[in-house]
Design a protein around this motif. Structure first.
Motif, PDB file in Angstrom:
ATOM      1  N   ARG A 198      12.145  22.925 -42.336  1.00  0.00           N
ATOM      2  CA  ARG A 198      13.120  23.546 -43.223  1.00  0.00           C
ATOM      3  C   ARG A 198      14.492  22.876 -43.109  1.00  0.00           C
ATOM      4  O   ARG A 198      15.111  22.523 -44.111  1.00  0.00           O
ATOM      5  N   ASP A 248       5.521  27.929 -42.622  1.00  0.00           N
ATOM      6  CA  ASP A 248       5.612  26.895 -43.649  1.00  0.00           C
ATOM      7  C   ASP A 248       4.731  27.168 -44.865  1.00  0.00           C
ATOM      8  O   ASP A 248       4.599  26.330 -45.748  1.00  0.00           O
ATOM      9  N   GLN A 305      13.066  31.920 -46.858  1.00  0.00           N
ATOM     10  CA  GLN A 305      13.924  31.466 -47.948  1.00  0.00           C
ATOM     11  C   GLN A 305      13.193  31.462 -49.290  1.00  0.00           C
ATOM     12  O   GLN A 305      13.777  31.721 -50.332  1.00  0.00           O
ATOM     13  N   TYR A 350      16.871  22.663 -46.778  1.00  0.00           N
ATOM     14  CA  TYR A 350      17.972  23.554 -46.382  1.00  0.00           C
ATOM     15  C   TYR A 350      19.251  23.225 -47.161  1.00  0.00           C
ATOM     16  O   TYR A 350      19.918  24.099 -47.692  1.00  0.00           O
ATOM     17  N   ASN A 365      11.153  28.489 -43.842  1.00  0.00           N
ATOM     18  CA  ASN A 365      10.759  28.237 -45.229  1.00  0.00           C
ATOM     19  C   ASN A 365      10.207  29.490 -45.892  1.00  0.00           C
ATOM     20  O   ASN A 365      10.560  29.831 -47.012  1.00  0.00           O
ATOM     21  N   PHE A 389      10.925  25.886 -37.663  1.00  0.00           N
ATOM     22  CA  PHE A 389      11.966  25.698 -38.686  1.00  0.00           C
ATOM     23  C   PHE A 389      12.398  24.247 -38.863  1.00  0.00           C
ATOM     24  O   PHE A 389      13.250  23.925 -39.694  1.00  0.00           O
TER      25      PHE A 389
END
Length: 295
Positions: free
Chosen positions: A170, A130, A236, A175, A233, A167
């Protein structure tokens, strides 16, 4: 001779469960980021030594220690006292990548095993899922690794699994805003939510970070980032963060060109494997058992 037997062990392990490949690569990464590639991650806690296995970044996510034990036993029986656990782990990571379709690279050897571990560094040096791009990049710089190395090394997530705990924020966060609105990506998000409830447990449920080819080392992980479908996170962000000007270009490059990714990944793995523990040059040893310092 020991190279061949070591590869055989790794092969059996990956054939029995392809996930073992990712676990070993991860183990090597976590070893190198804590006081250099010195096998410190392999040490069990004892009365006199506090190991790294129970640090927050490691406790639920590191596995594969038994694979290394097996290889070590084999190597010790063939040529005792020669090959350090740190070298075994580095070579095993390379062999693991090859076994799931990734590139080959030459591994420089000669590492010594540390007689110490650092629980503290385990909690501070390792990137977390994160964390923002801005705070992860310095962790790579600190190890002498560049932004390019970082983007390439994270590509190993093409074979890894992520835990729900890592996750959750996220999939219940941004997302939807990053992902391309299409039935496949909606379906994938629903799938992730079914694996990982917003509250009330499921922390250790896992999912593949590359759902397209989870057991194959390829560049589809980067293609998923282009579609905004990174599971973590921190992954991405390399494509979506406003600060990711350089990282975004690299993600695009590797998504388009798997050869460029393979070449950079190989170079970056060698670079990472060469992060040294200067202390273990002096005090280091070749452990007989990877879990304990020689007595």
């Amino acid at each position: 001779m020991h190279g061949k037997s070591q590869r055989k062990e790794m092969e059996c392990s990956v054939l029995s469960d392809p996930r073992n490949a990712a676990l070993i690569v991860r183990l090597h990464f976590h070893d190198c980021f804590i006081q250099g590639c010195d096998g410190s991650i392999l040490l069990d806690d004892t009365y006199t030594l506090k190991g790294e296995k129970k640090a927050a970044t490691n406790i639920h996510s590191l596995k594969g220690f038994e694979v290394i034990d097996k290889i070590k036993n084999f190597v010790e029986s063939e040529c005792p006292g020669i090959v350090s656990c740190a070298d075994i782990l580095t070579i095993a990571a390379r062999d693991a990548v090859i076994l799931v379709g990734g590139p080959y690279w030459d591994v420089p050897v000669g590492r010594k095993d540390s007689v110490t571990a650092s629980f503290e560094l385990a909690n501070t040096n390792l990137p977390t899922p994160d964390e923002s791009l801005v705070s992860i990049i310095p962790k790579f710089f600190y190890q002498g690794l560049s932004v390019t190395d970082m983007v390439a090394l994270v590509g190993s997530h093409t074979i890894g699994m992520a835990r729900c705990q890592n996750f959750r924020s996220r999939i219940y966060g941004d997302y939807e805003s990053t992902s391309v609105k299409n039935p496949i990506s909606d379906n994938q998000l629903n799938n992730l939510k079914s694996i990982c409830p917003p509250i009330g447990g499921g922390d250790n449920n896992i999912t593949a970070m590359d759902y397209v080819t989870p057991n194959l080392f390829d560049n589809s992980f980067y293609q998923l980032l282009l579609q905004g479908e990174g599971v973590l996170n921190s992954d991405q962000e390399m494509y979506s963060s406003v600060f990711g000007i350089q990282t975004r270009e690299l993600v695009k490059k590797y998504a388009a060109d798997s050869l460029a990714f393979f070449q950079q990944f190989s170079d970056s793995m060698v670079k990472m494997g060469n992060i040294t523990n200067s202390e273990s040059f002096v005090t280091g040893e070749v452990r007989k058992n990877c879990r304990f310092v020689n007595t």
